[in-house]
Design a protein around this motif. Structure first.
Motif, PDB file in Angstrom:
ATOM      1  N   ASP A 212       0.832  -1.225   0.000  1.00 33.76           N
ATOM      2  CA  ASP A 212       0.000   0.000   0.000  1.00 33.76           C
ATOM      3  C   ASP A 212       0.859   1.264   0.000  1.00 33.76           C
ATOM      4  O   ASP A 212       0.476   2.287   0.573  1.00 33.76           O
ATOM      5  CB  ASP A 212      -0.961   0.015   1.196  1.00 33.76           C
ATOM      6  N   ARG A 213       2.021   1.181  -0.664  1.00 30.15           N
ATOM      7  CA  ARG A 213       2.846   2.368  -0.860  1.00 30.15           C
ATOM      8  C   ARG A 213       2.629   2.890  -2.271  1.00 30.15           C
ATOM      9  O   ARG A 213       2.315   2.111  -3.181  1.00 30.15           O
ATOM     10  CB  ARG A 213       4.341   2.039  -0.681  1.00 30.15           C
ATOM     11  N   PRO A 214       2.800   4.186  -2.492  1.00 26.31           N
ATOM     12  CA  PRO A 214       2.708   4.704  -3.856  1.00 26.31           C
ATOM     13  C   PRO A 214       3.780   4.077  -4.745  1.00 26.31           C
ATOM     14  O   PRO A 214       4.925   3.883  -4.316  1.00 26.31           O
ATOM     15  CB  PRO A 214       2.945   6.208  -3.695  1.00 26.31           C
ATOM     16  N   ILE A 215       3.406   3.746  -5.958  1.00 27.24           N
ATOM     17  CA  ILE A 215       4.369   3.268  -6.949  1.00 27.24           C
ATOM     18  C   ILE A 215       5.062   4.493  -7.523  1.00 27.24           C
ATOM     19  O   ILE A 215       4.411   5.384  -8.071  1.00 27.24           O
ATOM     20  CB  ILE A 215       3.660   2.478  -8.058  1.00 27.24           C
ATOM     21  N   THR A 216       6.378   4.550  -7.387  1.00 25.47           N
ATOM     22  CA  THR A 216       7.098   5.762  -7.763  1.00 25.47           C
ATOM     23  C   THR A 216       8.173   5.455  -8.793  1.00 25.47           C
ATOM     24  O   THR A 216       8.997   4.559  -8.604  1.00 25.47           O
ATOM     25  CB  THR A 216       7.769   6.401  -6.533  1.00 25.47           C
ATOM     26  N   VAL A 217       8.151   6.206  -9.894  1.00 22.22           N
ATOM     27  CA  VAL A 217       9.191   6.119 -10.919  1.00 22.22           C
ATOM     28  C   VAL A 217      10.073   7.351 -10.755  1.00 22.22           C
ATOM     29  O   VAL A 217       9.616   8.473 -10.959  1.00 22.22           O
ATOM     30  CB  VAL A 217       8.595   6.074 -12.338  1.00 22.22           C
ATOM     31  N   ARG A 218      11.325   7.136 -10.408  1.00 24.21           N
ATOM     32  CA  ARG A 218      12.213   8.255 -10.078  1.00 24.21           C
ATOM     33  C   ARG A 218      13.155   8.660 -11.211  1.00 24.21           C
ATOM     34  O   ARG A 218      13.779   9.711 -11.146  1.00 24.21           O
ATOM     35  CB  ARG A 218      13.042   7.908  -8.835  1.00 24.21           C
ATOM     36  N   ALA A 219      13.287   7.851 -12.241  1.00 25.13           N
ATOM     37  CA  ALA A 219      14.246   8.141 -13.311  1.00 25.13           C
ATOM     38  C   ALA A 219      13.906   9.467 -13.986  1.00 25.13           C
ATOM     39  O   ALA A 219      12.743   9.697 -14.368  1.00 25.13           O
ATOM     40  CB  ALA A 219      14.239   7.023 -14.343  1.00 25.13           C
TER      41      ALA A 219
END
Length: 327
Positions: A212-219
């Motif tokens: 239940d964590r946000p899916i994060t794309v950091r690139a």
């Protein structure tokens, strides 16, 4: 069980045509690198394809002697790879998955890393004739395309070079002996037993969604990947190994997707939210194979590509803490 888990277990199989062909062939199957994640996933596919004959027909080889346990409770004794040449002669398919992965380059001197992998492949290559191999599957890597790329990192070039050597050497064996070599440049594969979760975008996204964590794309640049299911890939491998002799070489395919699209697909299956860092560069990091050629190969052998949503569910189901044993 939530909706996304419905039907997952029934899908973790080779295609019926591949399972039937393998069963009818009577071939012994030798799996090297059996304790790795591709090895364990392959053993599970073989277990359900071969049923009661699994224990008699499948031989697992790896870095050391130990007992491997599959998710349904099935066990198989793994023997050291060095013992492969002691197997008695019999018509055999070798699934060669043993290789020190690219992340090990950071821990080992380049010369030692190369020597270790060359020794692994040399053991297998020298044993093919004496043990009666009729075909060998070589799990190569998409990294092979970077062997001579001056823009790639030194670790990627070395890893790619060693994979190219494997491709060349096992293909030469097939041509010289009239055997069959199936050489797959694997880019991104999904399914159970995946390890090093944080090293793979798909797995990291799934872990975030399950927690239940946000899916994060950091690139800060575009990152493109194409995914195929291990059960789809190995179904194709089996059918090619049992087809006409020669060399069958291909890239894995899958629809090329930017990581924001991959994350959105994970959120769509498992729930959750996705955020993507702004793209501030024209750079594109693409790691995917020839989709059209791969799909044509699947079609030729009657294999339907596994939809990305099913791939996500199949992979996620194996990553949750609970496992309801299948007998």
């Amino acid at each position: 069980m939530s909706d996304w888990r419905a039907g997952v277990r029934a899908r973790q199989r080779l295609t019926p045509a591949a399972a039937d062909a393998l069963s009818a062939s009577g071939r012994r199957i030798v799996v090297t690198g059996a304790g790795g994640w591709l090895g364990l996933a392959t053993l599970e596919l073989l277990r359900f394809a071969l049923g009661e004959s699994f224990a008699d027909r499948v031989h697992a080889l790896g870095a050391s002697a130990r007992t491997l346990t599959l998710r349904d409770g099935t066990t198989i004794d793994q023997r050291p790879l060095a013992e492969i040449g002691s197997l008695p002669p019999a018509p055999t398919l070798v699934l060669h998955l043993a290789f020190l992965t690219k992340d090990r380059v950071a821990d080992i001197a380049a010369g030692d890393y190369a020597a270790a992998n060359e020794a692994l492949s040399g053991l297998v290559l020298e044993a093919l004739g004496p043990i009666g191999a009729t075909g060998v599957f070589v799990a190569s890597s998409g990294a092979a395309r970077f062997a001579d790329d001056p823009g790639a990192g030194a670790d990627m070039r070395l890893y790619g070079l060693l994979k190219c050597r494997d491709e060349r050497d096992f293909a030469a064996w097939a041509r010289a002996t009239g055997g069959t070599a199936v050489v797959a440049r694997i880019f991104n594969v999904t399914g159970p037993y995946m390890n090093k979760h944080q090293a793979y975008a798909m797995a990291a996204f799934i872990l975030d969604a399950l927690a239940d964590r946000p899916i994060t794309v950091r690139a800060p640049h575009r990152v493109v990947r194409g995914y195929v299911a291990i059960r789809e890939l190995m179904s194709l491998v089996v059918l090619l190994l049992l087809a006409e002799p020669g060399v069958h070489a291909f890239d894995t395919g899958g629809e090329p997707l930017e990581l924001a699209q991959v994350g959105a697909a994970v959120a769509d299956v498992l729930g959750g939210e996705i955020t993507r860092a702004p793209i501030g560069s024209d750079r594109v990091d693409e790691y995917s194979g020839d989709r059209r050629a791969y799909e044509a190969l699947l079609t030729r052998h009657g294999i339907t590509a596994v939809p990305l949503g099913d791939q996500i569910a199949d992979t996620a189901e194996a990553m949750v803490p609970e496992w309801e044993h299948v007998r």
